[in-house]
Design an enzyme around this catalytic site. Structure first.
Site, PDB file in Angstrom:
ATOM      1  N   ARG A 269       0.857  -1.186   0.000  1.00 48.11           N
ATOM      2  CA  ARG A 269       0.000   0.000   0.000  1.00 48.11           C
ATOM      3  C   ARG A 269       0.893   1.235   0.000  1.00 48.11           C
ATOM      4  O   ARG A 269       1.537   1.561   0.991  1.00 48.11           O
ATOM      5  CB  ARG A 269      -0.910  -0.036   1.237  1.00 48.11           C
ATOM      6  N   HIS A 273      -3.056   4.230   5.272  1.00 50.22           N
ATOM      7  CA  HIS A 273      -4.208   3.320   5.390  1.00 50.22           C
ATOM      8  C   HIS A 273      -5.486   4.009   4.904  1.00 50.22           C
ATOM      9  O   HIS A 273      -6.262   3.444   4.137  1.00 50.22           O
ATOM     10  CB  HIS A 273      -4.357   2.887   6.842  1.00 50.22           C
ATOM     11  N   TYR A 282       4.969   4.567  11.231  1.00 52.26           N
ATOM     12  CA  TYR A 282       5.272   3.144  11.383  1.00 52.26           C
ATOM     13  C   TYR A 282       6.035   2.523  10.214  1.00 52.26           C
ATOM     14  O   TYR A 282       6.304   1.331  10.217  1.00 52.26           O
ATOM     15  CB  TYR A 282       3.984   2.352  11.644  1.00 52.26           C
TER      16      TYR A 282
END
Length: 375
Positions: A269, A273, A282
């Site tokens: 990705r 998100h 992260y």
């Protein structure tokens, strides 16, 4: 029929390839095929061109949808940039008579399926739970709860089989959702009843911010199908040719009465998100850059161009169509939606219950009273 067993007593025909199936290298050249992997034929240039064009259009609509969140036209949007090969390739491998069960991230899959982009984004704008007709498109509503749509997919596939239809169901799922109980229940049901369903796991390496290493100790998520007796495979999800080839095999397997098929597509990705997420908290910029070099769109475009199947005129034509469709989506999404409060009671039950009829009458009376006051 005698079954060949692999070391450890596992039926060999169920095992995925030791390494993800790859037909095209990241640089767009043909990949060397290992001898210990299942063999898959390279799809025709005509089909790959169709996938490439779908990816060009899908990515442009995806970028436009992300922009709509910044303009306040969408409440939230989970981007698909980097995962177009998975969504376009998988959808183009099934037919109009087959079912599709998407998650909340499958906007590009919905666009490829032929769903009007405005209708596809209705859920994410907040107008209704589903903006398109699931029966007309043979496509279930986008599912926000993790894995629950897999049980529905297994049931729908089983139902089609009982009716004597050869239709299959394609069910998308993310890597994090494989930890949910519904994932295991769906695989077990599908295997026991030999339901013609394809479970397509898009392993984009993160369950929001949780990396795969903290989700599962399996050597690959594809191995989770073996315990249920399900034929499984893992693929390079950024290789559109591999996605299409393995999906062809999975559809043939399921449609031929051989039961379910599990695919794990290794992908990434590229964006956060959702627009509400800060992915830099992260994952590192170097990690993202490494995956940019594996971009599925440029990989396929390079292969098709080098083979003489695509030229500059073809690229301009596809990009022009993508821009026109993005502009149409932007214009229509900028119009204020007309929301009917009474639509709350539509599509709840096939036959309205007495309680629902009572509630409908109460709301209708309140709206009438409000209208009278304003007059």
């Amino acid at each position: 029929m005698e079954t060949t067993l692999a070391p450890g007593g596992v039926a060999a025909h169920l095992l995925p390839s030791p390494r993800p199936v790859q037909l095209l290298d990241p640089d767009g050249s043909l990949a060397e095929q290992p001898t210990d992997a299942h063999h898959y034929e390279l799809p025709s240039a005509e089909r790959l061109l169709h996938v490439w064009r779908g990816m060009v259009i899908g990515r442009r609509l995806d970028v436009q949808s992300t922009a709509l969140t910044k303009q306040g036209r969408l409440a939230v949007y989970p981007g698909s940039r980097g995962q177009e090969a998975c969504q376009v390739g998988a959808v183009q491998a099934i037919t109009e008579r087959d079912w599709m069960f998407p998650t909340y991230r499958e906007s590009v899959a919905l666009f490829t399926r032929g769903v009007d982009p405005v209708e596809a984004l209705t859920l994410l704008r907040g107008d209704a739970h589903c903006g398109y007709d699931p029966i007309a498109h043979k496509t279930a509503p986008q599912c926000t709860p993790l894995s629950t749509q897999l049980v529905h997919a297994a049931g729908a596939a089983h139902g089609e089989k009982r009716r004597g239809s050869d239709a299959v169901a394609l069910a998308f799922i993310g890597d994090g959702a494989t930890s949910e109980g519904d994932f295991h229940e769906a695989l077990n049901f599908a295997a026991v009843f030999s339901a013609p369903v394809i479970f397509f796991v898009q392993n984009n390496k993160y369950a929001i911010s949780v990396p795969l290493a903290k989700q599962s100790k399996a050597p690959a998520l594809a191995y989770k199908g073996i315990g249920y007796g399900i034929r499984s495979e893992q693929i390079d999800g950024n290789d559109p040719a591999a996605v299409l080839a393995v999906m062809d095999a999975a559809v043939e397997h399921a449609r031929g009465g051989n039961g379910p098929f599990l695919i794990e597509a290794h992908t990434y990705r590229m964006d956060a998100h959702t627009n509400a997420d800060d992915a830099s908290r992260y994952r590192t910029a170097d990690e993202v850059s490494a995956w940019l070099a594996k971009d599925p769109l440029s990989r396929l475009q390079t292969y098709l161009t080098a083979g003489g199947h695509l030229d500059d005129a073809g690229v301009r034509d596809a990009e022009q169509e993508a821009e026109e469709r993005a502009a149409d989506l932007r214009d229509r999404m900028n119009a204020e939606p007309q929301v009917d409060p009474m639509s709350l009671f539509d599509h709840v039950f096939a036959e309205p219950t007495p309680q629902q009829q009572e509630q409908r009458a109460m709301v209708q009376a309140e709206l009438h009273a409000e209208s009278e006051e304003q007059a």
